[in-house]
Write a protein that holds these residues in place. Structure first.
Motif, short mmCIF file in Angstrom:
data_model
loop_
_atom_site.label_atom_id
_atom_site.label_comp_id
_atom_site.label_asym_id
_atom_site.label_seq_id
_atom_site.Cartn_x
_atom_site.Cartn_y
_atom_site.Cartn_z
N GLU A 1 17.86 95.38 -34.36
CA GLU A 1 18.55 95.79 -35.57
C GLU A 1 19.12 94.59 -36.33
OE1 GLU A 1 21.39 98.71 -34.54
OE2 GLU A 1 19.92 100.03 -33.62
N ASP A 2 19.62 93.59 -35.62
CA ASP A 2 20.18 92.42 -36.28
C ASP A 2 19.13 91.70 -37.11
OD1 ASP A 2 22.41 91.48 -33.55
OD2 ASP A 2 22.61 92.97 -35.14
N ASP A 3 17.93 91.59 -36.59
CA ASP A 3 16.85 90.94 -37.33
C ASP A 3 16.51 91.71 -38.59
OD1 ASP A 3 16.75 89.01 -35.39
OD2 ASP A 3 15.05 89.90 -34.32
N GLU B 1 17.61 93.64 -23.58
CA GLU B 1 16.62 93.56 -24.66
C GLU B 1 17.25 92.82 -25.84
OE1 GLU B 1 13.44 94.68 -25.04
OE2 GLU B 1 13.40 95.16 -22.91
N PRO B 2 16.49 92.03 -26.54
CA PRO B 2 17.04 91.37 -27.73
C PRO B 2 17.32 92.41 -28.81
CG PRO B 2 14.70 90.94 -27.54
CD PRO B 2 15.11 91.67 -26.30
#
Length: 53
Positions: free
Chosen positions: A39-41, A35-36
């Motif tokens: 949280e980073d986004d 899954e991408p």
């Protein structure tokens, strides 16, 4: 063969069934993909908001 409501309904049902089968096949192909990271986004967006202040 004439165009009837029953025939149109069957064609629509067949199209929906085909679409579901295609989506399932695509999901199974992607099953091994990670899954991408979401949280980073979110962190990047928060950093941009803070930088404006």
């Amino acid at each position: 063969m004439g165009d009837t409501k029953e025939g149109r309904d069957k064609q629509a049902d067949d199209a929906e069934k085909h679409q579901r089968e295609q989506e399932l096949a695509e999901e199974l192909e992607r099953g091994d993909e990670a899954e991408p990271p979401l949280e980073d986004d979110e962190e990047s967006a928060e950093e941009e908001d803070t930088a404006d202040e």
